[in-house]
Design a protein around this motif. Structure first.
Motif, PDB file in Angstrom:
ATOM      1  N   GLN A   1     -62.710  28.157  19.852  1.00 28.29           N
ATOM      2  CA  GLN A   1     -61.904  27.278  20.697  1.00 28.29           C
ATOM      3  C   GLN A   1     -61.972  27.687  22.167  1.00 28.29           C
ATOM      4  OE1 GLN A   1     -60.613  29.559  18.657  1.00 28.29           O
ATOM      5  NE2 GLN A   1     -59.376  30.807  20.035  1.00 28.29           N
ATOM      6  N   ALA A   2     -62.333  28.925  22.437  1.00 32.90           N
ATOM      7  CA  ALA A   2     -62.421  29.411  23.814  1.00 32.90           C
ATOM      8  C   ALA A   2     -63.850  29.357  24.365  1.00 32.90           C
ATOM      9  CB  ALA A   2     -61.900  30.846  23.896  1.00 32.90           C
TER      10      ALA A   2
ATOM     11  N   ILE B   1     -51.080  23.850  13.170  1.00 29.38           N
ATOM     12  CA  ILE B   1     -51.736  24.574  14.265  1.00 29.38           C
ATOM     13  C   ILE B   1     -53.096  25.117  13.819  1.00 29.38           C
ATOM     14  CG2 ILE B   1     -49.576  25.234  15.384  1.00 29.38           C
ATOM     15  CD1 ILE B   1     -49.927  28.049  14.110  1.00 29.38           C
ATOM     16  N   LEU B   2     -53.935  25.397  14.792  1.00 24.36           N
ATOM     17  CA  LEU B   2     -55.195  26.097  14.564  1.00 24.36           C
ATOM     18  C   LEU B   2     -54.878  27.578  14.524  1.00 24.36           C
ATOM     19  CD1 LEU B   2     -58.326  26.093  14.377  1.00 24.36           C
ATOM     20  CD2 LEU B   2     -58.332  26.211  16.888  1.00 24.36           C
ATOM     21  N   SER B   3     -55.259  28.236  13.451  1.00 22.53           N
ATOM     22  CA  SER B   3     -54.931  29.643  13.282  1.00 22.53           C
ATOM     23  C   SER B   3     -56.114  30.576  13.536  1.00 22.53           C
ATOM     24  CB  SER B   3     -54.395  29.864  11.865  1.00 22.53           C
ATOM     25  OG  SER B   3     -54.065  31.198  11.655  1.00 22.53           O
TER      26      SER B   3
ATOM     27  N   THR C   1     -59.411  27.634  10.336  1.00 24.16           N
ATOM     28  CA  THR C   1     -58.231  27.751   9.485  1.00 24.16           C
ATOM     29  C   THR C   1     -57.082  27.053  10.201  1.00 24.16           C
ATOM     30  OG1 THR C   1     -58.960  29.867   8.602  1.00 24.16           O
ATOM     31  CG2 THR C   1     -56.618  29.340   8.368  1.00 24.16           C
ATOM     32  N   PHE C   2     -56.459  26.124   9.489  1.00 26.16           N
ATOM     33  CA  PHE C   2     -55.292  25.415  10.009  1.00 26.16           C
ATOM     34  C   PHE C   2     -54.086  25.830   9.189  1.00 26.16           C
ATOM     35  CE2 PHE C   2     -58.855  22.793  11.184  1.00 26.16           C
ATOM     36  CZ  PHE C   2     -58.542  22.409  12.481  1.00 26.16           C
ATOM     37  N   SER C   3     -52.941  25.957   9.867  1.00 26.05           N
ATOM     38  CA  SER C   3     -51.723  26.414   9.197  1.00 26.05           C
ATOM     39  C   SER C   3     -50.545  25.548   9.597  1.00 26.05           C
ATOM     40  CB  SER C   3     -51.411  27.860   9.586  1.00 26.05           C
ATOM     41  OG  SER C   3     -52.481  28.711   9.258  1.00 26.05           O
ATOM     42  N   MET C   4     -49.506  25.623   8.778  1.00 29.86           N
ATOM     43  CA  MET C   4     -48.253  24.992   9.163  1.00 29.86           C
ATOM     44  C   MET C   4     -47.781  25.639  10.462  1.00 29.86           C
ATOM     45  SD  MET C   4     -46.354  24.378   5.534  1.00 29.86           S
ATOM     46  CE  MET C   4     -45.525  22.839   5.888  1.00 29.86           C
ATOM     47  N   TRP C   5     -47.007  24.914  11.237  1.00 32.32           N
ATOM     48  CA  TRP C   5     -46.631  25.337  12.587  1.00 32.32           C
ATOM     49  C   TRP C   5     -45.917  26.676  12.629  1.00 32.32           C
ATOM     50  CZ3 TRP C   5     -41.586  26.255  13.816  1.00 32.32           C
ATOM     51  CH2 TRP C   5     -40.613  25.746  12.935  1.00 32.32           C
ATOM     52  N   TRP C   6     -45.264  27.093  11.563  1.00 31.80           N
ATOM     53  CA  TRP C   6     -44.464  28.306  11.590  1.00 31.80           C
ATOM     54  C   TRP C   6     -45.243  29.556  11.155  1.00 31.80           C
ATOM     55  CZ3 TRP C   6     -44.549  29.971   6.621  1.00 31.80           C
ATOM     56  CH2 TRP C   6     -44.663  29.000   5.626  1.00 31.80           C
ATOM     57  N   VAL C   7     -46.517  29.411  10.791  1.00 34.66           N
ATOM     58  CA  VAL C   7     -47.335  30.555  10.389  1.00 34.66           C
ATOM     59  C   VAL C   7     -47.980  31.157  11.634  1.00 34.66           C
ATOM     60  CG1 VAL C   7     -49.358  31.293   9.059  1.00 34.66           C
ATOM     61  CG2 VAL C   7     -47.807  29.558   8.124  1.00 34.66           C
ATOM     62  N   LYS C   8     -47.858  32.460  11.800  1.00 36.39           N
ATOM     63  CA  LYS C   8     -48.441  33.125  12.975  1.00 36.39           C
ATOM     64  C   LYS C   8     -49.958  32.973  12.961  1.00 36.39           C
ATOM     65  CE  LYS C   8     -48.626  37.532  15.428  1.00 36.39           C
ATOM     66  NZ  LYS C   8     -49.899  37.247  16.019  1.00 36.39           N
TER      67      LYS C   8
END
Length: 160
Positions: free
Chosen positions: A6-7, A45-47, A148-155
């Protein structure tokens, strides 16, 4: 392996906005109780985001860290296949249904299924699914972009 795609370039972000991908991820990862965004937009979110090619055999593992029971996952892997993935060049292997086991992997398990994929394919799985790779006996690359995509509350796993 190339980390933090992503960067690296905006094009890596652009492909994550594919409407089909977004619709599947919203169905799997959107939190219906998250009230700060309308329900018709992503709230996951993108993790983690990298590019990788297979070399050594990768033992069976889960990417969710904790093997939780239930019908809902809190993270998913998405693989954009860039080169053909075959038995000879170390394709991904999975244990079907293992995401419902609520246990860590049994690495001695012989009942694995290969995921044979061609360039341009999109492969997605619940991060609780037991998966790994075969050994790359062909010694040919098999590049893929793995997000890897995660629910918003996963770090997040990487510093975005």
């Amino acid at each position: 392996m190339i980390y933090n795609l992503q960067a690296k370039d905006k094009h890596f972000i652009d492909i994550l906005g594919d409407p089909f991908l977004t619709s599947v991820l919203m169905q799997m990862l959107n939190d219906p109780y998250y009230r700060f965004l309308p329900p018709d937009v992503p709230n996951y979110i993108l993790s983690y985001y990298n590019a990788r090619s297979s070399g050594e055999k990768l033992d069976l593992h889960i990417d969710s860290v904790i093997p939780v029971p239930g019908d809902r996952t809190w993270s998913m892997q998405v693989a954009f296949i860039l080169e053909e993935q075959t038995l000879e060049n170390g394709c991904t292997i999975v244990v079907p249904g293992s995401h419902h086991s609520a246990t860590y992997t049994d690495r001695s398990l012989a009942r694995v299924e290969p995921i044979l994929a061609g360039a341009g394919d999109l492969v997605m799985w619940d991060s609780r699914l037991w998966h790994g790779t075969r050994e790359n006996v062909a010694k040919r690359s098999r590049w893929a972009l793995i997000a890897t995509f995660s629910m918003w509350w996963v770090k997040q796993a990487m510093n975005m």
